[in-house]
Design a protein around this motif. Structure first.
Motif, PDB file in Angstrom:
ATOM      1  N   ILE A 281     -59.372  33.190  65.254  1.00  0.00           N
ATOM      2  CA  ILE A 281     -60.668  32.736  65.155  1.00  0.00           C
ATOM      3  C   ILE A 281     -61.413  32.682  66.355  1.00  0.00           C
ATOM      4  O   ILE A 281     -62.590  32.767  66.416  1.00  0.00           O
ATOM      5  N   ALA A 282     -60.712  32.500  67.781  1.00  0.00           N
ATOM      6  CA  ALA A 282     -61.527  32.462  68.922  1.00  0.00           C
ATOM      7  C   ALA A 282     -62.197  33.705  69.051  1.00  0.00           C
ATOM      8  O   ALA A 282     -63.102  34.179  69.545  1.00  0.00           O
ATOM      9  N   ALA A 283     -61.507  34.661  68.765  1.00  0.00           N
ATOM     10  CA  ALA A 283     -61.910  36.199  68.809  1.00  0.00           C
ATOM     11  C   ALA A 283     -62.800  36.423  67.882  1.00  0.00           C
ATOM     12  O   ALA A 283     -64.217  37.096  68.267  1.00  0.00           O
ATOM     13  N   LEU A 284     -62.818  35.772  66.940  1.00  0.00           N
ATOM     14  CA  LEU A 284     -64.014  36.129  65.997  1.00  0.00           C
ATOM     15  C   LEU A 284     -65.277  35.449  66.271  1.00  0.00           C
ATOM     16  O   LEU A 284     -66.433  35.965  66.268  1.00  0.00           O
ATOM     17  N   ALA A 285     -65.244  34.323  67.151  1.00  0.00           N
ATOM     18  CA  ALA A 285     -66.326  33.449  67.728  1.00  0.00           C
ATOM     19  C   ALA A 285     -66.949  34.314  68.714  1.00  0.00           C
ATOM     20  O   ALA A 285     -68.321  34.476  68.961  1.00  0.00           O
ATOM     21  N   ASP A 286     -66.445  35.158  69.278  1.00  0.00           N
ATOM     22  CA  ASP A 286     -66.700  36.080  70.328  1.00  0.00           C
ATOM     23  C   ASP A 286     -67.376  37.342  70.075  1.00  0.00           C
ATOM     24  O   ASP A 286     -67.760  38.083  70.751  1.00  0.00           O
ATOM     25  N   SER A 287     -67.016  37.626  68.697  1.00  0.00           N
ATOM     26  CA  SER A 287     -67.638  39.018  68.100  1.00  0.00           C
ATOM     27  C   SER A 287     -68.026  38.808  66.582  1.00  0.00           C
ATOM     28  O   SER A 287     -67.026  39.384  65.742  1.00  0.00           O
ATOM     29  N   LYS A 288     -68.779  38.232  66.529  1.00  0.00           N
ATOM     30  CA  LYS A 288     -69.295  37.521  64.992  1.00  0.00           C
ATOM     31  C   LYS A 288     -69.447  38.747  64.305  1.00  0.00           C
ATOM     32  O   LYS A 288     -69.485  38.565  63.023  1.00  0.00           O
ATOM     33  N   THR A 289     -69.967  39.952  64.679  1.00  0.00           N
ATOM     34  CA  THR A 289     -70.322  41.042  63.915  1.00  0.00           C
ATOM     35  C   THR A 289     -69.162  42.253  63.649  1.00  0.00           C
ATOM     36  O   THR A 289     -69.498  43.036  62.978  1.00  0.00           O
ATOM     37  N   THR A 290     -68.080  41.919  64.198  1.00  0.00           N
ATOM     38  CA  THR A 290     -66.805  42.846  64.101  1.00  0.00           C
ATOM     39  C   THR A 290     -66.192  42.843  62.721  1.00  0.00           C
ATOM     40  O   THR A 290     -65.717  41.590  62.758  1.00  0.00           O
ATOM     41  N   LEU A 291     -66.255  43.604  62.153  1.00  0.00           N
ATOM     42  CA  LEU A 291     -65.375  43.537  60.910  1.00  0.00           C
ATOM     43  C   LEU A 291     -63.892  43.347  60.955  1.00  0.00           C
ATOM     44  O   LEU A 291     -63.173  42.662  60.218  1.00  0.00           O
ATOM     45  N   ALA A 292     -63.593  44.287  62.016  1.00  0.00           N
ATOM     46  CA  ALA A 292     -62.053  43.937  62.459  1.00  0.00           C
ATOM     47  C   ALA A 292     -61.600  42.656  62.885  1.00  0.00           C
ATOM     48  O   ALA A 292     -60.636  41.881  62.341  1.00  0.00           O
ATOM     49  N   ALA A 293     -62.565  41.994  63.716  1.00  0.00           N
ATOM     50  CA  ALA A 293     -62.366  40.462  64.072  1.00  0.00           C
ATOM     51  C   ALA A 293     -62.298  39.668  62.729  1.00  0.00           C
ATOM     52  O   ALA A 293     -61.279  38.718  62.647  1.00  0.00           O
ATOM     53  N   LYS A 294     -63.138  39.800  61.808  1.00  0.00           N
ATOM     54  CA  LYS A 294     -63.185  39.145  60.655  1.00  0.00           C
ATOM     55  C   LYS A 294     -61.779  39.235  59.734  1.00  0.00           C
ATOM     56  O   LYS A 294     -61.633  38.285  59.297  1.00  0.00           O
ATOM     57  N   GLN A 295     -61.502  40.363  59.683  1.00  0.00           N
ATOM     58  CA  GLN A 295     -60.222  40.802  58.929  1.00  0.00           C
ATOM     59  C   GLN A 295     -59.055  40.215  59.535  1.00  0.00           C
ATOM     60  O   GLN A 295     -58.075  39.670  58.670  1.00  0.00           O
ATOM     61  N   THR A 296     -58.837  40.209  60.876  1.00  0.00           N
ATOM     62  CA  THR A 296     -57.883  39.554  61.527  1.00  0.00           C
ATOM     63  C   THR A 296     -57.888  38.115  61.344  1.00  0.00           C
ATOM     64  O   THR A 296     -56.555  37.381  61.120  1.00  0.00           O
ATOM     65  N   ALA A 297     -58.998  37.691  61.563  1.00  0.00           N
ATOM     66  CA  ALA A 297     -58.893  36.167  61.345  1.00  0.00           C
ATOM     67  C   ALA A 297     -58.441  35.725  59.910  1.00  0.00           C
ATOM     68  O   ALA A 297     -57.706  34.522  59.870  1.00  0.00           O
ATOM     69  N   LEU A 298     -59.258  36.329  58.771  1.00  0.00           N
ATOM     70  CA  LEU A 298     -58.719  36.185  57.645  1.00  0.00           C
ATOM     71  C   LEU A 298     -57.266  36.406  57.345  1.00  0.00           C
ATOM     72  O   LEU A 298     -56.460  35.373  56.717  1.00  0.00           O
ATOM     73  N   PHE A 299     -56.617  37.312  57.920  1.00  0.00           N
ATOM     74  CA  PHE A 299     -55.030  37.619  57.299  1.00  0.00           C
ATOM     75  C   PHE A 299     -54.483  36.617  58.321  1.00  0.00           C
ATOM     76  O   PHE A 299     -53.312  36.207  57.754  1.00  0.00           O
ATOM     77  N   ALA A 300     -54.913  36.229  59.560  1.00  0.00           N
ATOM     78  CA  ALA A 300     -54.023  35.127  60.594  1.00  0.00           C
ATOM     79  C   ALA A 300     -54.184  33.879  59.517  1.00  0.00           C
ATOM     80  O   ALA A 300     -53.112  33.108  59.545  1.00  0.00           O
ATOM     81  N   ARG A 301     -55.135  33.503  58.910  1.00  0.00           N
ATOM     82  CA  ARG A 301     -55.095  32.200  58.123  1.00  0.00           C
ATOM     83  C   ARG A 301     -54.540  32.348  56.882  1.00  0.00           C
ATOM     84  O   ARG A 301     -53.832  31.338  56.713  1.00  0.00           O
ATOM     85  N   ILE A 302     -54.279  33.357  56.369  1.00  0.00           N
ATOM     86  CA  ILE A 302     -53.354  33.615  55.083  1.00  0.00           C
ATOM     87  C   ILE A 302     -51.937  33.462  55.534  1.00  0.00           C
ATOM     88  O   ILE A 302     -51.348  32.708  54.783  1.00  0.00           O
ATOM     89  N   GLU A 303     -51.668  34.216  56.731  1.00  0.00           N
ATOM     90  CA  GLU A 303     -50.245  34.103  56.697  1.00  0.00           C
ATOM     91  C   GLU A 303     -49.898  32.787  57.268  1.00  0.00           C
ATOM     92  O   GLU A 303     -48.606  32.378  57.135  1.00  0.00           O
ATOM     93  N   GLU A 304     -50.580  31.884  57.825  1.00  0.00           N
ATOM     94  CA  GLU A 304     -50.432  30.588  58.557  1.00  0.00           C
ATOM     95  C   GLU A 304     -50.068  29.732  57.199  1.00  0.00           C
ATOM     96  O   GLU A 304     -49.250  28.785  57.055  1.00  0.00           O
ATOM     97  N   TYR A 305     -51.079  30.024  56.264  1.00  0.00           N
ATOM     98  CA  TYR A 305     -50.954  29.124  54.848  1.00  0.00           C
ATOM     99  C   TYR A 305     -49.665  29.629  54.286  1.00  0.00           C
ATOM    100  O   TYR A 305     -48.617  28.573  53.875  1.00  0.00           O
ATOM    101  N   TYR A 306     -49.088  30.549  54.264  1.00  0.00           N
ATOM    102  CA  TYR A 306     -47.803  31.019  53.738  1.00  0.00           C
ATOM    103  C   TYR A 306     -46.600  30.688  54.541  1.00  0.00           C
ATOM    104  O   TYR A 306     -45.669  29.940  54.027  1.00  0.00           O
TER     105      TYR A 306
END
Length: 419
Positions: A281-306
């Protein structure tokens, strides 16, 4: 949609519950299409218990199938809506509506003729994880109900595809492309014929957009109501063309169910998963337009949930996810219920080894366990694999239990001497 911003602001078309109750005089079963994204195990059990009390249909012989529209109310908590409030008043109303609809169908039982077919259907579903768009389920299932005098009463369409023609930018309530399928069938067959749609093994099937991009808000320009109409009407035309191949079924029912113990993925300790999410999420805040950062943040959120679910589980090691599956045998056609978003290869392997002439699938039935990838997909990762609670071998376990139920149903058929 995880990437959706805003709430619904219009109704393009209404959402329905549609119920078909079957009886051969000894066995009763209910096949139900519910036009919502999914039905939790808790809601399914509550509905089926009420239906059993009201109609006498055993809860194990009731199949509640969500069509999986993403343009409808939230009905459960999962990885895509963690912490989002549920409208309990709506869920209560939905529960009572489903129960009342099945009860009305049970009260209207009378002798009728049932015909089925598997009709070729191409140019709609695409495998969204492969370069060539394959494999898909090449067939649409058809179930036609007629009066004894030949008048058509209802028609069911069974087709595997994500009902996500419309993307996160659509804020209108809608059935998605099945709306146009059912409207086209109604126009062609007459307003007295009640059509319904049931999804299949659609885990990796959509109309061509990539889930990794869609999940973070990249919306292809072709995801419009015009496309939904074109594809929905194309499915209806395939069904109408294939009606010449309908086979009249013998009035013999068999219903069986089992819980397949699916192995769960293992996750790193929760503090480690939480830290990965924080960094993403911190990396996403630093690179708001990067698709890779958005996907990494989403996947990290899913995995933490599980990982949280895994640690909260009270099941001793090894931990399993109980997946309810069922078989509804109607004459020479077997319907296999699948409790989530099963990848098409898993279902096609069941059909290939099925002892029945026609095998169809009831997707998102009686529970929502999320995605269940096949072995090849599990080696390539991506959104659906990350968003699955189970590893590759879960598909083999599901197949084994489904085939056992099919073989048991075949033995009953052979004993009756019908096919």
């Amino acid at each position: 949609f995880d990437a959706r911003v805003g709430i619904s602001n219009a109704v393009h078309d209404d959402l329905y519950v549609r119920a078909l109750v079957l009886s051969d005089g000894a066995i009763k079963a209910a096949l139900v299409s519910v036009e919502v994204i999914a039905i939790s195990a808790k809601m399914s059990l509550a509905i089926r218990r009420q239906v059993e009390h009201a109609t006498g249909i055993p809860l194990s012989q009731i199949f509640l199938c969500a069509t999986h529209t993403h343009c409808g109310p939230v009905t459960l908590h999962h990885f895509f809506n963690q912490g989002q409030p549920l409208d309990e008043a709506y869920l209560e109303r939905l529960t009572s509506t489903v129960v009342d609809t099945i009860r009305q169908a049970a009260d209207a039982l009378k002798p009728r003729v049932l015909k089925t077919a598997m009709v070729p259907c191409g140019g709609i579903a695409v495998n969204r994880r492969t370069a060539d768009g394959l494999p898909v389920d090449p067939f649409a299932g058809v179930l036609l109900v007629e009066e004894m005098t030949g008048e058509r009463v209802a028609i069911g369409v069974f087709y595997a595809c994500h009902t996500t023609v419309l993307g996160p930018n659509t804020l209108s309530i809608t059935q998605d492309f099945p709306f146009y399928t059912l409207e086209a069938l109604r126009r062609e067959l007459g307003p007295e014929v009640e059509p319904f749609y049931i999804n299949g093994a659609e885990g990796d099937l959509s109309i061509g957009h990539k889930s990794d991009l869609s999940a973070v808000g990249v919306i292809d320009s072709f995801r419009t109501f015009e496309t939904a109409q074109r594809l929905g009407e194309k499915l209806a035309q395939a069904v109408l063309t294939g009606m010449t191949h309908l086979v009249e079924e013998q009035p013999l029912l068999d219903v069986r169910s089992a819980y397949a113990p699916l192995p769960l993925k293992s996750y790193d300790p929760l503090p480690e998963m939480a830290e990965r999410r924080r960094l993403a999420i911190a990396a996403l805040a630093d690179s708001k337009t990067t698709l890779a950062a958005k996907q990494t943040a989403l996947f990290a959120r899913i995995e933490e949930y599980y990982a949280r679910l895994y640690e909260e589980s009270q099941t001793p090691e090894p931990k399993y996810l109980p997946a309810e599956i069922g078989i509804l045998r109607l004459g020479g056609t077997a319907f296999v219920s699948l409790p989530g978003e099963i990848f098409v290869c898993v279902a096609l392997a069941i059909r290939e080894r099925s002892p029945f002439p026609r095998t169809l699938f009831l997707g998102l039935a009686n529970d929502y366990i999320g995605y269940l990838p096949d072995e090849f997909a599990s080696t390539t990762s991506g959104y659906e694999v990350v968003a699955s609670r189970v590893p590759a071998e879960a598909g083999r376990v599901l197949q084994q239990h489904a085939l056992q139920l099919l073989e048991q149903a075949r033995e009953v058929v052979c004993a009756e001497g019908e096919i």
